[in-house]
Design an enzyme around this catalytic site. Structure first.
Site, PDB file in Angstrom:
ATOM      1  N   HIS A 158     -37.411  10.278 -40.731  1.00  0.00           N
ATOM      2  CA  HIS A 158     -37.191   9.075 -41.528  1.00  0.00           C
ATOM      3  C   HIS A 158     -37.708   9.303 -42.950  1.00  0.00           C
ATOM      4  O   HIS A 158     -38.880   9.042 -43.236  1.00  0.00           O
ATOM      5  CB  HIS A 158     -37.905   7.881 -40.901  1.00  0.00           C
ATOM      6  N   HIS A 171     -45.877 -16.883 -11.191  1.00  0.00           N
ATOM      7  CA  HIS A 171     -47.252 -16.476 -11.443  1.00  0.00           C
ATOM      8  C   HIS A 171     -47.773 -15.469 -10.417  1.00  0.00           C
ATOM      9  O   HIS A 171     -48.889 -14.969 -10.564  1.00  0.00           O
ATOM     10  CB  HIS A 171     -48.179 -17.704 -11.449  1.00  0.00           C
TER      11      HIS A 171
END
Length: 656
Positions: free
Chosen positions: A27, A466
């Site tokens: 990059h 949960h």
């Protein structure tokens, strides 16, 4: 003849484009765009000494936009760090090069943390700033007085973790934290406007940050903005308006320069544009010498600090904490465990964790705890841990709010900073929210402890949203992460000790909501240290070995007693740590898990993976669906995890 700032910045640009081109991967755009800002930061503001990269009171620099890794490699090389050498940079992104595709904290001094997953570098920097303030509160300005600087891109500011991190930093008034935003308005897909129209500056202001802007290619304006950020008592965002790939005349400003080599023709054109008449990877001696002055600038400050440390009454304690060395002795656990042997306790392992923490936090002052708004459920606060905040930075308990991901990344930052052993709690099922930060703990080899409670269907009526099913096993899959699932109050204390002694490995403690009986009442060495051990030995001729973890060890014990009444000998093996057991010598593993008997596993979670313990022909009792909403006893019966339902299936298997 003096070297201009522009020439110094251009040295970063050419190293970035040459290294990416040689690797045919990388990059170049961000390093080229932020070269001017980075030059001002390293030469005028960052407190560091390239000859002493581990100086405890150095400023921390975090490249949160880790895809632009050539920026930090160029800065380290140019400013005089021993590595990376120019040869290291030539080998950018190649096997065994310290110049990896994204910066890795253990490869090069000067790389404070592993970055690349966007947003996490900034969030770890929040943890570093928290560590600096805490240690300052304990040891004072004479030993701890530094800043944390971050370079972040649009991706870092878009990711959800950014919202968690900056909210926490603003609330805690971390004025030593400064984020330099590479405001180039480009993402991989194209212009930022294609995907985002939010007012980022307003968002930061709303969370209690100071915000200032500058022209990221005007050295005087950059200097003004960084000085203003350093002077403000709030955390600061510096919006640096830049041109991505600046210096590449035909590609700068566009998204094509973000993540691809420029190509030979464009590099030649960039050299002409920049007035850089040197060969690839060639940095003239006068330019390198001028850059190295930046790395030498902190020498006097370091020497002064070392003199203060030498004269300080806190020298030994400060050095111990920063070295990551635990206090000598048993950390207070021997007397605590002896007390439990004399007076057994039936408690949830989350409560057992709190009991152990009361002892440990008193004995280990560098432990800093917290919870993602579940303090009363995770049981992570102790008498020794007063709240941490702007009025009490010497406090040791962080109220993170509902910020599981931000908490986990901040804990990584605290551990990376040094001088702190962080631990934090949430429900095990919410480890999904922070999984990538847990993975980053493991990659970075940091001593971070995750207290993950409500670890099974045993939490009861809250239901499948949960109730963890796959979570314990998915945590075990992460390399260099030790997952503990203790069976009682004794194992919980032992696992806590092991977690604290894991210097280069993070730990998960998976803990119950429901009460569990104390299964061990005879004092011994830390039996969890081998990962698994025989808790109950058969009286009849051994035909079965039952392996269980956590709350299911109690069930395994009852199954074994039932089998004994059928004349079937059964051992019970408690296995609090898979990874630790797998690391034992083969002779030990074969001793407690022989191949000639039926091996059975019981765990209130997925059976996936248990074949490694039971073998294909063994029996595996668990849950391979989501849970349900009901009282605990009804759930265990419904899913077949009771001694009454397991015993006949083992008998039938032996009779086949």
């Amino acid at each position: 003849m003096s070297i201009s700032e522009q020439t110094l910045a251009n040295a970063i640009r050419v190293l970035a484009m040459d290294a990416v081109q040689a690797a045919n991967s990388g990059h170049p755009g961000m390093p080229m765009g932020m070269a001017d800002v980075a030059t001002v930061l390293f030469r005028d503001f960052l407190k560091f000494d390239a000859s002493a990269p581990h100086w405890a009171d150095r400023d921390r620099f975090v490249l949160s936009a880790g895809h632009g890794s050539m920026l930090i490699y160029a800065l380290l090389h140019l400013s005089g760090y021993a590595r990376p050498t120019i040869e290291d940079i030539r080998n950018f992104r190649q096997l065994h090069s310290p110049c990896a595709g994204h910066p890795e904290n253990f490869e090069l001094p000067g790389v404070e943390c592993t970055t690349g997953p966007l947003g996490q570098g900034l969030a770890m920097a929040v943890g570093m700033a928290m560590a600096e303030r805490h240690l300052n509160g304990v040891f004072g300005d004479e030993l701890v007085d530094h800043r944390t600087w971050v370079i972040a891109g649009d991706g870092c500011l878009m990711e959800g973790i950014n919202h968690e991190a900056i909210g926490l930093a603003g609330h805690l008034q971390l004025g030593r934290l400064n984020v330099l935003w590479d405001d180039n308005r480009i993402t991989i897909d194209g212009d930022v406007s294609m995907s985002s129209s939010e007012d980022i500056k307003a968002r930061y202001v709303a969370t209690g940050w100071h915000v200032v802007s500058c022209d990221g290619h005007d050295f005087a304006d950059i200097r003004r903005a960084l000085a203003e950020a350093a002077a403000d008592p709030r955390p600061s965002l510096v919006a640096c308006r830049t041109i991505i790939g600046k210096g590449a005349p035909n590609k700068q400003g566009g998204h094509s320069v973000h993540g691809s080599p420029l190509g030979g023709d464009e590099i030649a054109a960039a050299r002409a544009e920049l007035g850089w008449a040197y060969a690839p990877f060639e940095i003239p001696a006068d330019i390198k010498a001028e850059w190295e002055k930046a790395g030498e600038r902190g020498d006097a400050a370091r020497a002064d600090w070392e003199a203060r440390l030498a004269a300080s009454a806190n020298k030994a304690e400060f050095e111990r904490r920063m070295a990551g060395e635990l206090p000598t002795g048993d950390l207070g656990l021997k007397g605590y465990i002896d007390g439990l042997m004399a007076d057994p306790k039936k408690v949830a392992t989350r409560k057992a964790s709190e009991m152990a923490l009361e002892v440990l936090t008193a004995a280990v002052p560098e432990m800093v705890g917290g919870s993602a708004d579940l303090t009363g459920s995770n049981n992570t606060k102790t008498k020794a841990t007063a709240p941490f905040g702007p009025d009490s930075y010497d406090g040791r308990y962080v109220y993170y709010g509902i910020r599981e991901f931000g908490m986990s990344a901040a804990m990584n930052g605290m551990a990376l900073h040094g001088g702190i052993i962080p631990y934090g709690g949430t429900f095990l099922v919410f480890s999904d929210y922070c999984r990538n930060a847990i993975r980053m703990s493991a990659i970075q080899r940091q001593r971070v402890v995750y207290v993950l409670t409500h670890d099974s269907i045993g939490l009861g009526e809250d239901g499948p949203t949960h109730q963890p099913i796959e979570h314990v096993m998915s945590m075990r899959m992460i390399p260099n992460l030790e997952v503990f699932r203790p069976a009682d109050v004794i194992e919980t204390a032992e696992c806590w000790e092991l977690a604290l002694r894991n210097e280069n490995t993070p730990s998960v403690l998976a803990l119950t909501r429901q009460n569990l009986p104390q299964l061990r009442t005879e004092a011994a060495e830390n039996r969890c240290a081998r990962g698994a051990y025989t808790l109950f030995s058969s009286e009849e001729d051994r035909k079965v070995v039952i392996v269980a973890t956590g709350s299911e060890v109690e069930i395994a014990m009852q199954v074994a007693l039932n089998l004994e009444t059928h004349g079937i000998g059964a051992d019970v093996v408690s296995m609090p740590s898979w990874s630790r057991f797998m690391a034992q010598p083969e002779t030990y593993r074969d001793e407690i898990l022989p191949h000639h008997v039926l091996r059975v596993s019981i765990e209130a979670g997925t059976t996936f993976g248990w074949e490694a313990i039971t073998g294909i022909n063994g029996l595996r009792f668990g849950i391979d669906t989501f849970g349900a909403s009901a009282p605990i006893e009804a759930l265990y019966d419904h899913f077949g995890l009771t001694a009454e339902k397991i015993t006949p299936q083992i008998v039938a298997a032996l009779n086949d």
